[in-house]
Structures are given as C-alpha cells and as structure tokens.
Design a protein around this motif. Structure first.
Motif, PDB file in Angstrom:
ATOM      1  N   ALA B 134       1.318  -1.139   0.182  1.00 16.73           N
ATOM      2  CA  ALA B 134      -0.358  -0.283   0.224  1.00 16.73           C
ATOM      3  C   ALA B 134       0.510   1.554   0.154  1.00 16.73           C
ATOM      4  N   GLN B 135       2.260   1.044   0.114  1.00 17.46           N
ATOM      5  CA  GLN B 135       3.048   2.501   0.453  1.00 17.46           C
ATOM      6  C   GLN B 135       3.935   2.341  -0.350  1.00 17.46           C
ATOM      7  N   LEU B 136       3.250   1.840  -1.519  1.00 16.11           N
ATOM      8  CA  LEU B 136       3.985   1.953  -3.224  1.00 16.11           C
ATOM      9  C   LEU B 136       3.156   2.799  -4.331  1.00 16.11           C
ATOM     10  N   SER B 137       4.045   3.212  -5.196  1.00 13.56           N
ATOM     11  CA  SER B 137       3.386   3.670  -6.916  1.00 13.56           C
ATOM     12  C   SER B 137       2.651   2.994  -7.249  1.00 13.56           C
ATOM     13  N   GLY B 138       2.225   2.792  -8.067  1.00 16.59           N
ATOM     14  CA  GLY B 138       1.533   1.565  -9.110  1.00 16.59           C
ATOM     15  C   GLY B 138       3.247   0.998  -9.794  1.00 16.59           C
ATOM     16  N   ARG B 141       4.740  -0.403  -7.565  1.00 17.02           N
ATOM     17  CA  ARG B 141       3.811  -2.382  -7.693  1.00 17.02           C
ATOM     18  C   ARG B 141       4.397  -3.702  -8.454  1.00 17.02           C
TER      19      ARG B 141
END
Ligand SMILES: Nc1ncnc2c1ncn2[C@@H]1O[C@H](COP(=O)(O)OP(=O)(O)O)[C@@H](O)[C@H]1O
Ligand SMILES: [Mg+2]
Lengths: 311, 356
Positions: B134-138, B141
């Motif tokens: 959840a703490q990452l950008s697309g 991920r």
C-alpha cells in the motif's frame, strides 16, 4: 487495490489564523448533544452499577450507598457464622461454565459461518443480497418467541423427535432441558451476528490474491493459513466478539432450553436483583464480567493496531 | 534452442453458449518473448489463465515443456503470473511477498534470503524491502510483482496486460525493462496485450488473436508488413484497404489492377485467386510530391492533420479515398494545401493483397 494517492500520511494543513475562542468552537457545540446522549445512555447505567457494586446490602433487600467490597468478596469467599472467610468455588464454577458455553457457542458459530459466508460471497449479486436478507430475518421476530419455537422443535412430540421416531427411534423422545438444547438455541440466536461480519470480510477479499497464492505454489492449506485467514481476520474477530460478549450474558436460552438446571452468569445476576435481593453482589458480578470483556477487547484492539503499524 | 516451452493443441472454451476460444493451436518456443495480441474480449486472458491452471479447456491439450498439464493444479505448475492488478499480498512486506513462492517450494532459508535480495535489487526496490504494497506507487508495485513472479525461476512467465495500469511515460520505461529482464533471465515470457505498439516493440513473436481464433503468428515485422488477412492488417497499425482486381496469382505473387488504373505485381498470401480482392497499403508507405515514385498518380487533398513531426493526409483519386502520411523532414515539408492536387504513389513491394 486503491490508488497510491490515497495512501501515505495525511498531513494536517488546516489554516490556523487564530485559535478559535471557546464560545466559537462550532464542532464542540454541535456535537455536544450527541456526546451528552451517549454519556447518559451508555455511561450512566454503568456508573450506577459500579456504584451499586460497592454499596452495602440492605437488611431487607435493596442497598445503601457506601463503599463496601463484600459484593466482590462473595464471588470467591463465603462468610461463615463466626465471620471467617471460606473459599467457595460455587460462583467461580458458574463463571467458568458461562465462559465455556460462550466459548463453545462462538467456536461453533465460527465453524458454521465461515463456509456459509464464503458460499454467499460467491453468489451472483441479486442472490447474494437475498441470502444476506434471509440471514438477518430471524432478528425480526422476538427472541423469546424464537426460543419457544426451538422448545417446540426439540421437545416431546416436536418435529425433530417425531422425525426420528419415523426412522425407528422410540416414542416420547425429547431433546429439551440439557446443555445441548441450550447450546443449540445459543448458536441459532447468535449465528447472524457471526455470519454478517465474516461475510463482509470475505466479500472484500480480492479473489486474485487467492489465485496469486496458488500461482506461487501455495496449496489450499497454505493459501487458507497465509492469505485468506490473515486478510479476513478482522471480520472473524468482530464476529467472535459479537457472539461471545452477548453469549456471556445469555439468560433466556439457559433457563428455557436448559431448564435452568445449569446456572449461568446472566441468570445469577438476574437472581440477585430479583429473588435473591442482593443488589451489590449482582452488580459486582456484572462489573467483573464487564472488566473481563473490556480486557479481552483491549488486548484484541492492541494486537490489531500493532499489526497495522508494523509496516 | 528451438525447443517448445508451451504447446497449445486444439484448445477450445465455451462460456455458456458463448464460444470464447475455437480450437486454438500454436507453439511457444523456449526463451522467447511471445505476445498474444488481440482486441479486448478475444480470449487472451482466458488462454493465459489456462496456461497458469486457473481455467481448463473444454477440449484440447496444453503441454508445458512436453508435459501434459491440463489436469495439473496451478500450484504444481512451474509457471508464474504477473497479474494485471499485481495481486500483491497487502498484509505482507515486499520481502515476504517475494519470498512466498520460494517458501512454498521448500527452499532453504538462507537461499531464500539471498534470492529475495537479488530479485528486489534487480527491480530497483531494495530500499523498500520492508514496506507494504500500500505504500508503493503503481510502477513500484509492478516491479515487485515482477520480482515475485520471477524469483522461483519459472519455466514460463505469464504477464496479463501488466503495463495497462501505468501512465504513458512509465509504460515506455517498463517496456524496455521487461525486455531486458527477459533477455537476462532467459525465461520464456508470454505477454498479453491489446496494444499493438507494445507487441511490436517487445516481442520476438506475436500471435494475433481475434474472434476466438489465432489469426496470424509471426515476428513483429511479418505481422506488420505481411498481414495475412484484413483483421490483422486492420488491428496492427493503420492501413488503406483498396478494392482491386486480381488478374493472375501464383507463387506468393499476384498481378492486380488498382482503382487508380495501374497494373502492379504485389505479394499475396497463399489462397488468393482471380477476381475482386483487397489491397492493403500502409499510409506511411504512400509517398507524396517530390518523394513520390515514377508510377505516381495525381490525387486531391481532401483533408489534412498536421501533427508536427508528420502530417496525415486524406486523399482522393479516381473516386477512391485513402490515407497517406508524410514525415516533415524539412521545415518546408508541409506546404500542400487542402483542395490542391499532389502526386501520390507507392512501391509495389509496399502493398499486399489480403485474404477476405
Ligand atoms: N468466467 C467467465 N464467464 C463467462 N464469460 C467469460 C468468463 N471469462 C471470460 N468470459 C468471456 O469470454 C470472452 C473472453 O474473455 P477474456 O479472455 O477475458 O478476453 P480478453 O482478455 O482478450 O479481453 C469475453 O467475451 C468474456 O466476456
Ligand atoms: Mg484480459
């Protein structure tokens, strides 16, 4: 999965030109009625019970305000003629029996609700809505009536014994007035409280995560243990709380279905406020129950937040 | 190195009365970057899910490295998937996500640790190892999903439109990165997309799917320059379909009369016969003005779209409209006015007769 923009810390950037004066704090005044109502409706009765639990027992029932812990002492010790204290497990047994009944009820509800909720979650939207509605349907009928219905089902000449007689069981069979009957009614009564939160969490579960677990060489068991259970845990926990807590205070089922043979905490408390006329003792048991439940909830809440923040 | 990593033999699939796949057959070679390209709804995902084991074919068989796998469940196939939605486990850190497959394969702890480190390093995510998805950008991920799927060294890596959720700039960068990963690891990639540009850019070979069937399989150049039918020519790139008459066809060549009155000899797929047919000519292969060849004919400019680097023209000749684009190679490139007349023409080698 939501967009990444929704994650990350939210920084408070409300403009603070000047501190709002006490009389201009709209949020405070706006919410005041709600807070008052909540306080009066929720907190006040608990405070009164707390006060009663440390009051002195009146000579002819009732009580006098004061500070006296004998209500609590009575849970574990009996005061002899000469005033010596004697350990009596009588009430402890009732408490433990109540905990056991509530625990078993919760476990059975859990075991039944998980597959049921999973099955409902897999249905097409319209059927799903209908099934959820059906699950809540018993709530629309008075609980006493539902318990009486169970007494008819299990009792002598009821549908279940008749059904078994048809298959050769001897006549005059009755399944009433024992622990099994109590348990059956408890499970039936609290089942919806378990199914609904479990259903909500299973429905939220992203099916591709399960596929991903299989794709990464996880068999069914690994997938259940490492992906499905952790992700549906919040629903399972809230369902367990919703069933366990009211089960602790159940009165109707043990007295009607169990025939009152096995005293439970709820009945014990009720007795103290009615026939037994020992309000401080009844209040002390109630407070003990409350403290116990609160400790359990606090532990669960702490574990849940600890898990969230280990990121 | 021309072993077959995947063999799809006569596979069909119905959903209710809807025929999603109609007896499909093709091979995927070991170590190649293979793309399944087709419009949305043509059955790409269904096919990919069959390779992974999430879906089983109604008929036909699927071989992975020569072994029949239709009856084998997903967790026993040495195949990994990069899901379109990434499907990272939200309750696990990136490390734990990447380690998941390795743990299930029973790797030793120390070996798992070094492999996880290596994979996160490779996708430039090492510094986030202990974060949660959840703490990452697309884009981040996406990288983790790649690392997770590549870590167990699968025989085949399946990718279902992995770039479609990314923004344009990132998509271009990830194309190069994916291609590089495939070359470095030597793992067979099966990539699914509806984006023809992606397919042409990255693939060793492309299978164009349409209407539940394989329309054509070939290298990007073959697919673009020698489309076998109207569907492929239309779906991959832009083209003009000109009504022509085939006067004679043999040995992969045909003599045709164009609507502009020329007689030309062009390449033609097997099966083309005398009579009315369609000629495909790509707009960028129609040359205009001073760039036009000797066989050029006069055409009227009906409309034009100036795009900066090039200009798209809608032209008309002998009552047939067609498109042409011209690279603005010099500052004075775009000087032809709408309504004006200009010479247009194309080399015989640039045109192709199509089946149906
Ligand atoms: N489980 C399913 N049930 C019914 N129809 C499906 C199912 N999966 C796919 N389809 C249908 O099959 C066709 C192919 O789907 P899909 O493989 O997802 O196409 P693509 O990935 O090429 O867009 C679509 O028309 C889709 O609606
Ligand atoms: Mg798809």
């Amino acid at each position: 999965m939501t967009d990444s923009a929704h994650h990350g810390p939210v920084t408070a950037t409300a403009p603070r030109a000047r501190a709002p004066g006490f009389w201009h704090n709209l949020a405070f005044w706006g919410l005041l009625p709600s807070w008052l109502l909540m306080g009066v409706a929720l907190l006040l009765p608990i405070l009164i019970i707390a006060a009663v639990s440390v009051a002195t027992r009146g000579a002819y029932g009732g009580f006098e305000w004061g500070f006296d812990l004998s209500g609590y002492r009575q849970i574990l010790f009996n005061e002899g003629w000469t005033g010596e204290l004697e350990f009596t497990p009588q009430y402890l047994v009732i408490i433990l029996r109540t905990l056991a009944l509530a625990g078993v009820t919760t476990l059975i509800c859990l075991a039944v609700a998980v597959p049921v909720a999973y099955h409902i979650a897999c249905q097409p939207p319209r059927l799903k809505a209908a099934l959820v509605y059906l699950i809540t349907l018993p709530f629309w009928v008075s609980m006493i009536l539902r318990v009486y219905a169970w007494m008819i089902i299990l009792g002598r000449d009821g549908p279940l014994p008749r059904f078994l007689e048809f298959f050769g069981a001897h006549a005059g069979l009755s399944f009433m007035y024992n622990d099994g009957a109590t348990l059956a009614a408890m499970v039936y009564t609290y089942m919806p409280l378990m199914v609904l939160p479990v259903f909500a969490s299973i429905e939220k579960l992203d099916g591709t995560l399960i596929e991903a677990a299989h794709d990464l060489y996880g068999n069914r068991w690994v997938t259940l243990r490492r992906v499905i259970l952790p992700l549906t845990a919040p629903g399972l926990i809230s369902g367990a709380i919703l069933v366990f807590v009211p089960s602790l205070g159940a009165v109707l089922e043990p007295s009607l279905m169990g025939g009152g043979k096995q005293m439970m905490m709820g009945s014990l408390i009720q007795l103290q406020f009615s026939g037994g006329r020992n309000w401080p003792f009844g209040a002390a048991i109630a407070m003990t129950l409350l403290v116990f439940v609160m400790i359990v909830l606090l532990l669960i809440a702490r574990r849940a937040t600890a898990k969230e923040s280990t990121a | 190195m021309n072993q077959k990593a995947v063999e799809v033999i006569g596979v069909s699939k119905n959903f209710g009365s809807y025929q999603a796949l109609k007896s499909i057959s093709f091979d995927i070679r070991s170590n190649e970057f293979f793309t399944m390209l087709g419009p949305s709804g043509c059955g790409k995902t269904t096919l990919l899910r069959m390779l992974a084991g999430f879906e089983s074919p109604d008929t036909g068989s699927i071989l992975l490295n020569g072994r029949e796998v239709v009856e084998i469940p997903p967790h026993k196939r040495r195949v990994n998937t990069v899901f379109q939605s990434y499907a990272l486990f939200p309750h696990m850190t990136l490390e734990q996500n990447v380690a998941f497959g390795l743990e299930n394969l029973g790797w030793q702890r120390s070996r798992i640790r070094s492999r996880v480190g290596e994979m996160l390093e490779r996708v430039h995510m090492s510094q986030f190892a202990t974060r949660k998805p959840a703490q990452l950008s697309g884009g981040q991920r996406q990288r983790v999903a790649l690392a997770r799927a590549l870590a167990p060294e699968p025989e085949v890596l399946l990718l279902d439109e992995p770039l479609s959720a990314l923004d344009l700039k990132l998509r271009q960068a990830m194309r190069d990165e994916l291609r590089m990963l495939q070359r470095d690891t030597g793992i067979t990639f099966v990539f699914v997309t509806h984006d023809q540009e992606e397919a042409l850019d990255m693939s060793d070979r492309i299978a164009v799917l349409g209407g539940g069937e394989v329309q054509q399989i070939g290298t990007p150049t073959e697919i673009y320059e020698e489309p076998v039918n109207r569907f492929v020519a239309d779906f991959v790139g832009e083209t003009n379909f000109l009504p022509v008459e085939v006067l004679e066809a043999a040995g992969g060549m045909a003599t045709v009369r164009t609507p502009f009155g020329q007689l030309i000899r062009v390449s033609a797929p097997a099966g083309v016969t005398k009579g009315a047919a369609t000629l495909s000519v790509r707009p960028e292969k129609i040359n205009l003005g001073d760039q036009a060849p000797a066989t050029a004919f006069p055409a009227q400019v009906v409309n034009k779209n100036y795009m900066g680097g090039y200009t798209h023209y809608l032209l008309s000749a002998n009552g047939t409209e067609f498109r042409a684009s011209r690279r603005n190679a010099s500052r004075e490139g775009d000087t032809i006015p709408v309504g004006g007349t200009i010479a247009a023409g194309f080399a015989e080698t640039s045109a192709r007769v199509l089946l149906a």
